[in-house]
Design an enzyme around this catalytic site. Structure first.
Site, PDB file in Angstrom:
ATOM      1  N   ASP A  27      37.845   8.112 -36.998  1.00 45.69           N
ATOM      2  CA  ASP A  27      36.481   8.703 -37.049  1.00 45.69           C
ATOM      3  C   ASP A  27      36.103   7.571 -38.178  1.00 45.69           C
ATOM      4  OD1 ASP A  27      33.767   9.351 -37.236  1.00 45.69           O
ATOM      5  OD2 ASP A  27      34.253  11.476 -37.317  1.00 45.69           O
ATOM      6  N   THR A  69      32.549   7.007 -39.375  1.00 43.40           N
ATOM      7  CA  THR A  69      31.491   8.431 -39.629  1.00 43.40           C
ATOM      8  C   THR A  69      31.695   8.164 -41.088  1.00 43.40           C
ATOM      9  OG1 THR A  69      31.176   9.198 -37.566  1.00 43.40           O
ATOM     10  CG2 THR A  69      30.043  10.053 -39.879  1.00 43.40           C
ATOM     11  N   GLY A 123      31.174   4.109 -44.913  1.00 45.39           N
ATOM     12  CA  GLY A 123      30.470   3.084 -45.916  1.00 45.39           C
ATOM     13  C   GLY A 123      29.939   3.607 -47.009  1.00 45.39           C
ATOM     14  N   ASP A 124      30.227   5.367 -46.741  1.00 47.09           N
ATOM     15  CA  ASP A 124      28.971   6.483 -48.333  1.00 47.09           C
ATOM     16  C   ASP A 124      30.487   6.678 -49.437  1.00 47.09           C
ATOM     17  OD1 ASP A 124      26.537   6.772 -47.342  1.00 47.09           O
ATOM     18  OD2 ASP A 124      27.458   7.919 -45.662  1.00 47.09           O
ATOM     19  N   GLY A 130      34.586  13.313 -39.532  1.00 46.30           N
ATOM     20  CA  GLY A 130      33.125  13.467 -39.628  1.00 46.30           C
ATOM     21  C   GLY A 130      33.993  13.022 -41.265  1.00 46.30           C
TER      22      GLY A 130
END
Length: 128
Positions: A63, A65, A68-69, A104
């Protein structure tokens, strides 16, 4: 962009924000400031002399998601701890590669212990 120290768009964000510039033109306009994330290819920036591609760590993504953070958070930790720009990008890439192996955004974000436990962690980074 003159007011920021580092700017880290992905390829799509770069194209939207700096739409009149090619990737090379944008990198050269903002040396050591514009770091474009290229997904599985890594991160590219211009160091004032040449374009630098810091390769991604190749893993099997589950995943993406929050990758980038995760990159930005780990990059910020590394740069504020005095690592070079290139080492800070490599550290961010390692954290992002670990994050995409879980589900997540928050749950995938690795701890410093998980990063240090990676076979790709470099002792020279010396995080306490």
């Amino acid at each position: 962009m003159d007011e920021v120290t580092y700017f880290t768009p992905n390829e799509s964000e770069f194209a939207l924000i700096l739409k009149d510039l090619t990737l090379s033109e944008g990198l050269r306009r903002y040396p050591n400031k514009l770091l474009v994330t290229l997904g599985s290819k890594g991160v590219m920036y211009f160091n004032g002399t040449e374009e630098v591609l810091v390769p991604a760590y190749h893993v099997q993504p589950v995943d993406t998601t929050g990758a980038g953070d995760t990159f930005n958070g780990a990059f910020a930790v590394a740069i504020t701890r005095g690592l070079t720009l290139q080492d800070s990008v490599r550290f961010g890439n390692l954290a992002a590669s670990l994050s995409i192996q879980k589900f997540g955004a928050q749950g995938g974000m690795p701890t410093i212990e998980e990063i240090k436990g990676s076979k790709d962690y470099e002792e020279a980074w010396d995080f306490e």
